[in-house]
Design a protein around this motif. Structure first.
Motif, short mmCIF file in Angstrom:
data_model
loop_
_atom_site.label_atom_id
_atom_site.label_comp_id
_atom_site.label_asym_id
_atom_site.label_seq_id
_atom_site.Cartn_x
_atom_site.Cartn_y
_atom_site.Cartn_z
N TYR A 19 0.85 -1.19 0.00
CA TYR A 19 0.00 0.00 0.00
C TYR A 19 0.89 1.24 0.00
O TYR A 19 1.87 1.31 0.75
N LYS A 21 0.51 5.67 -0.20
CA LYS A 21 -0.41 6.80 -0.16
C LYS A 21 0.38 8.08 0.05
O LYS A 21 1.31 8.12 0.84
N ARG A 22 -0.01 9.14 -0.68
CA ARG A 22 0.62 10.44 -0.50
C ARG A 22 -0.10 11.16 0.63
O ARG A 22 -1.32 11.27 0.62
N GLU A 23 0.67 11.60 1.63
CA GLU A 23 0.13 12.35 2.77
C GLU A 23 0.97 13.60 2.99
O GLU A 23 2.17 13.48 3.25
N GLU A 36 4.89 0.66 8.72
CA GLU A 36 4.82 1.86 7.89
C GLU A 36 6.18 2.52 7.76
O GLU A 36 7.00 2.45 8.67
#
Length: 60
Positions: A19, A21-23, A36
């Motif tokens: 997985y 994701k851009r945060e 993570e």
């Protein structure tokens, strides 16, 4: 399932990523164990499913 080896500027920085994701401008990767890693401000250069490789470059 497809888990990716993550390479940043030619060196392995994360394994078994499932997985991404851009945060807040940073890319977050999570692996099959739920671990993570914040990969920072990077650009995805290549996604190769057949060799399970994700290639990134540093934007900073």
């Amino acid at each position: 399932m497809c888990e990716f080896e993550v390479l940043l500027d030619g060196r392995k920085v994360f394994e078994e990523a499932v997985y991404l994701k851009r945060e807040d401008g940073n890319l977050l990767a999570i692996n099959i164990l739920g671990q993570e890693k914040n990969l920072g401000e990077v650009t995805i250069e290549e996604v190769d499913v057949s060799s399970e490789k994700l290639v990134l470059t540093d934007d900073s």
